[in-house]
Structures are given as structure tokens and as C-alpha cells.
Scaffold this motif. Structure first.
Motif, short mmCIF file in Angstrom:
data_model
loop_
_atom_site.label_atom_id
_atom_site.label_comp_id
_atom_site.label_asym_id
_atom_site.label_seq_id
_atom_site.Cartn_x
_atom_site.Cartn_y
_atom_site.Cartn_z
N HIS A 26 0.82 -1.22 0.00
CA HIS A 26 0.00 0.00 0.00
C HIS A 26 0.86 1.27 0.00
CE1 HIS A 26 -3.74 -2.15 0.29
NE2 HIS A 26 -3.24 -2.87 1.27
N LYS A 27 2.02 1.20 0.62
CA LYS A 27 2.88 2.37 0.74
C LYS A 27 3.71 2.63 -0.52
CE LYS A 27 6.09 4.15 4.24
NZ LYS A 27 6.77 3.81 5.50
N TYR A 28 4.25 1.56 -1.14
CA TYR A 28 5.20 1.72 -2.24
C TYR A 28 4.72 1.15 -3.58
CZ TYR A 28 8.27 2.46 1.76
OH TYR A 28 8.83 2.92 2.91
N GLY A 29 3.67 0.33 -3.56
CA GLY A 29 3.20 -0.30 -4.78
C GLY A 29 3.69 -1.74 -4.89
N PRO A 30 3.34 -2.41 -5.98
CA PRO A 30 3.67 -3.82 -6.14
C PRO A 30 5.18 -4.09 -6.19
CG PRO A 30 2.01 -3.14 -7.75
CD PRO A 30 2.53 -1.90 -7.09
N VAL A 31 5.59 -5.18 -5.59
CA VAL A 31 6.99 -5.60 -5.60
C VAL A 31 7.48 -5.73 -7.04
CG1 VAL A 31 8.51 -7.55 -5.08
CG2 VAL A 31 6.93 -6.73 -3.35
#
Length: 105
Positions: free
Chosen positions: A26-31
Motif C-alpha cells: 500500500h505504501k510503495y506499490g507492487p513488488v
């Protein structure tokens, strides 16, 4: 096997680690978007967190270390990344006398 895992494995560690992956999504987006496209280095982040753990003793950083190791495994950036199971002759070992070594004395 479950008797061994009761003392040799931490389900709590896994759960705490997974929780941090959800927050990071949620904070940085998908791995895959961050590491699969080589925008971010998992190894650099792993090394930073390990250093912070050494400095502070905060075990939360160890959860991060494990997550970044997993991310590098999922989306390797190392030019020679591969998986090859190793045996004792290829292992660096634990670096000191172990319980099993003492038993043999």
C-alpha cells in the motif's frame, strides 16, 4: 517434523514479515513494479537494514532483511542469480564450534 519446527522455526516471525509486505504494498506499490523493473535494489535495502539492526538491536529490521532477501529471490538483479542446492562441502558453515561438534568430542 512439527516437533522440530516448534523449536527451530518462528511462525510469529513469518506473520510479522508478511504484515510488513502488505503495508509496503500500500505504501510503495507492487513488488514486481519496483524490483522486477529494477527501480529499487533489494540487496542495497537489505544491507541498510542489516546495518541498522547491528547499530540498534531492533529486531524489526531483521524482518525487513528477510523480506528484501525474498524479493531478491523473486526478482533477482544479480547478474549471476541462480538456484543450486548445496551440500556441506559448498557451505560456509556456521563459523564456530556447534552443538553437533561438541557432541562428537
Amino acid at each position: 517434523m512439527s516437533d522440530i519446527l516448534r523449536t527451530e522455526y518462528s511462525d510469529q516471525f513469518d506473520q510479522l514479515r508478511k504484515n510488513r509486505m502488505i503495508v509496503s504494498f500500500h505504501k510503495y506499490g507492487p513488488v514486481k513494479s519496483n524490483y522486477g523493473e529494477h527501480l529499487v535494489s533489494a540487496i542495497d535495502n537489505l544491507e541498510k537494514r542489516l546495518e541498522l539492526y547491528k547499530q540498534t538491536g531492533n529486531t524489526e529490521y531483521l524482518l525487513d532483511v528477510a523480506n528484501f532477501a525474498m524479493i531478491e529471490y523473486m526478482y533477482p538483479q544479480h547478474e549471476k542469480a541462480h538456484f543450486k542446492g548445496t551440500d556441506s562441502k559448498d557451505s560456509p558453515g556456521l563459523g564456530s564450534m556447534t552443538y553437533r561438534d561438541i557432541e562428537k568430542l
